[in-house]
Design a protein around this motif. Structure first.
Motif, PDB file in Angstrom:
ATOM      1  N   ALA A  48      -4.917   4.677  -2.951  1.00 24.20           N
ATOM      2  CA  ALA A  48      -5.934   4.349  -3.953  1.00 24.20           C
ATOM      3  C   ALA A  48      -5.630   5.051  -5.277  1.00 24.20           C
ATOM      4  CB  ALA A  48      -7.327   4.729  -3.448  1.00 24.20           C
ATOM      5  N   ILE A  49      -5.218   6.302  -5.207  1.00 23.17           N
ATOM      6  CA  ILE A  49      -4.884   7.042  -6.427  1.00 23.17           C
ATOM      7  C   ILE A  49      -3.658   6.427  -7.098  1.00 23.17           C
ATOM      8  CG2 ILE A  49      -4.059   9.262  -7.320  1.00 23.17           C
ATOM      9  CD1 ILE A  49      -5.878  10.560  -5.150  1.00 23.17           C
ATOM     10  N   LYS A  50      -2.627   6.113  -6.314  1.00 27.78           N
ATOM     11  CA  LYS A  50      -1.426   5.482  -6.884  1.00 27.78           C
ATOM     12  C   LYS A  50      -1.770   4.134  -7.516  1.00 27.78           C
ATOM     13  CE  LYS A  50       2.030   7.302  -3.700  1.00 27.78           C
ATOM     14  NZ  LYS A  50       3.016   6.913  -2.659  1.00 27.78           N
ATOM     15  N   THR A  51      -2.585   3.354  -6.830  1.00 27.46           N
ATOM     16  CA  THR A  51      -2.956   2.031  -7.326  1.00 27.46           C
ATOM     17  C   THR A  51      -3.719   2.144  -8.638  1.00 27.46           C
ATOM     18  OG1 THR A  51      -3.025   1.150  -5.081  1.00 27.46           O
ATOM     19  CG2 THR A  51      -4.220  -0.092  -6.765  1.00 27.46           C
ATOM     20  N   LEU A  52      -4.687   3.039  -8.686  1.00 30.41           N
ATOM     21  CA  LEU A  52      -5.481   3.196  -9.904  1.00 30.41           C
ATOM     22  C   LEU A  52      -4.640   3.773 -11.034  1.00 30.41           C
ATOM     23  CD1 LEU A  52      -8.085   2.915 -11.421  1.00 30.41           C
ATOM     24  CD2 LEU A  52      -8.849   5.082 -10.397  1.00 30.41           C
ATOM     25  N   GLN A  55      -2.661   0.962 -12.422  1.00 30.60           N
ATOM     26  CA  GLN A  55      -3.502   0.073 -13.227  1.00 30.60           C
ATOM     27  C   GLN A  55      -3.817   0.706 -14.579  1.00 30.60           C
ATOM     28  OE1 GLN A  55      -6.932  -0.992 -10.872  1.00 30.60           O
ATOM     29  NE2 GLN A  55      -5.719  -2.271  -9.512  1.00 30.60           N
ATOM     30  N   LEU A  56      -4.107   2.000 -14.581  1.00 27.35           N
ATOM     31  CA  LEU A  56      -4.409   2.686 -15.831  1.00 27.35           C
ATOM     32  C   LEU A  56      -3.187   2.778 -16.740  1.00 27.35           C
ATOM     33  CD1 LEU A  56      -6.674   5.561 -14.481  1.00 27.35           C
ATOM     34  CD2 LEU A  56      -7.386   3.707 -16.017  1.00 27.35           C
ATOM     35  N   TYR A  57      -2.011   2.903 -16.158  1.00 30.39           N
ATOM     36  CA  TYR A  57      -0.794   2.989 -16.965  1.00 30.39           C
ATOM     37  C   TYR A  57      -0.588   1.701 -17.760  1.00 30.39           C
ATOM     38  CZ  TYR A  57       4.015   3.791 -18.392  1.00 30.39           C
ATOM     39  OH  TYR A  57       5.154   3.945 -19.138  1.00 30.39           O
ATOM     40  N   TYR A  58      -0.798   0.582 -17.105  1.00 27.83           N
ATOM     41  CA  TYR A  58      -0.557  -0.707 -17.746  1.00 27.83           C
ATOM     42  C   TYR A  58      -1.762  -1.254 -18.511  1.00 27.83           C
ATOM     43  CZ  TYR A  58       3.885  -0.709 -15.377  1.00 27.83           C
ATOM     44  OH  TYR A  58       5.148  -0.373 -14.942  1.00 27.83           O
ATOM     45  N   ASP A  59      -2.946  -0.765 -18.197  1.00 24.72           N
ATOM     46  CA  ASP A  59      -4.162  -1.243 -18.851  1.00 24.72           C
ATOM     47  C   ASP A  59      -5.147  -0.086 -18.913  1.00 24.72           C
ATOM     48  OD1 ASP A  59      -6.356  -2.635 -19.829  1.00 24.72           O
ATOM     49  OD2 ASP A  59      -6.673  -3.800 -17.997  1.00 24.72           O
ATOM     50  N   ARG A  60      -5.007   0.760 -19.910  1.00 26.92           N
ATOM     51  CA  ARG A  60      -5.788   2.015 -20.003  1.00 26.92           C
ATOM     52  C   ARG A  60      -7.295   1.770 -19.996  1.00 26.92           C
ATOM     53  NH1 ARG A  60      -1.546   5.388 -22.077  1.00 26.92           N
ATOM     54  NH2 ARG A  60       0.075   4.745 -20.658  1.00 26.92           N
ATOM     55  N   ALA A  68      -9.200  -5.997  -6.778  1.00 26.39           N
ATOM     56  CA  ALA A  68      -9.894  -6.214  -5.500  1.00 26.39           C
ATOM     57  C   ALA A  68      -9.312  -5.306  -4.418  1.00 26.39           C
ATOM     58  CB  ALA A  68      -9.788  -7.675  -5.091  1.00 26.39           C
ATOM     59  N   GLY A  69      -8.006  -5.094  -4.440  1.00 26.67           N
ATOM     60  CA  GLY A  69      -7.369  -4.223  -3.456  1.00 26.67           C
ATOM     61  C   GLY A  69      -7.852  -2.791  -3.573  1.00 26.67           C
ATOM     62  N   LEU A  70      -7.973  -2.299  -4.804  1.00 28.83           N
ATOM     63  CA  LEU A  70      -8.463  -0.935  -5.003  1.00 28.83           C
ATOM     64  C   LEU A  70      -9.911  -0.812  -4.548  1.00 28.83           C
ATOM     65  CD1 LEU A  70      -8.199   1.962  -6.006  1.00 28.83           C
ATOM     66  CD2 LEU A  70      -8.724   1.125  -8.305  1.00 28.83           C
ATOM     67  N   LEU A  71     -10.721  -1.793  -4.872  1.00 31.45           N
ATOM     68  CA  LEU A  71     -12.122  -1.761  -4.440  1.00 31.45           C
ATOM     69  C   LEU A  71     -12.226  -1.746  -2.915  1.00 31.45           C
ATOM     70  CD1 LEU A  71     -13.673  -4.198  -7.056  1.00 31.45           C
ATOM     71  CD2 LEU A  71     -13.839  -1.694  -7.001  1.00 31.45           C
ATOM     72  N   MET A  72     -11.344  -2.487  -2.250  1.00 29.64           N
ATOM     73  CA  MET A  72     -11.320  -2.485  -0.796  1.00 29.64           C
ATOM     74  C   MET A  72     -10.969  -1.089  -0.268  1.00 29.64           C
ATOM     75  SD  MET A  72      -8.833  -4.572   1.801  1.00 29.64           S
ATOM     76  CE  MET A  72      -7.460  -3.577   1.282  1.00 29.64           C
TER      77      MET A  72
END
Length: 89
Positions: A48-52, A55-60, A68-72
């Motif tokens: 979850a930390i890696k995924t977020l 996501q933050l790296y590419y879209d701050r 949806a995967g992170l929310l899961m």
């Protein structure tokens, strides 16, 4: 940094380190638990930390929200704490 295929320049290292720290705080607050150690041992927590962080790296601004995967993943972590399945049953 290897997973993101990012050069390990000092600037990028600082950026990614800050994003990982921010992602960790967001995941911890999203799970909303005082007993952090239980869910932090799960591989889902690290994912979850890696995924977020990615996501933050590419879209701050997370302009499209969390995936949806992170929310899961967050639901699963919350379910580990509440003792119920992530869907609340």
């Amino acid at each position: 940094m290897g997973e993101l295929h990012i050069d390990q320049s000092p600037t990028e290292l600082t950026t990614v380190t800050n994003l990982i720290n921010e992602a960790t705080e967001i995941v911890n607050h999203s799970v909303n638990s005082s007993s952090k150690t239980h869910y932090q041992t799960s591989p889902i927590y690290d994912l979850a930390i890696k995924t977020l962080a990615t996501q933050l790296y590419y879209d701050r601004g997370l302009s499209k929200g969390m995936s949806a995967g992170l929310l899961m993943m967050l639901d699963h972590l919350q379910g580990m704490i509440s003792g119920s399945d992530p869907d609340g049953t």
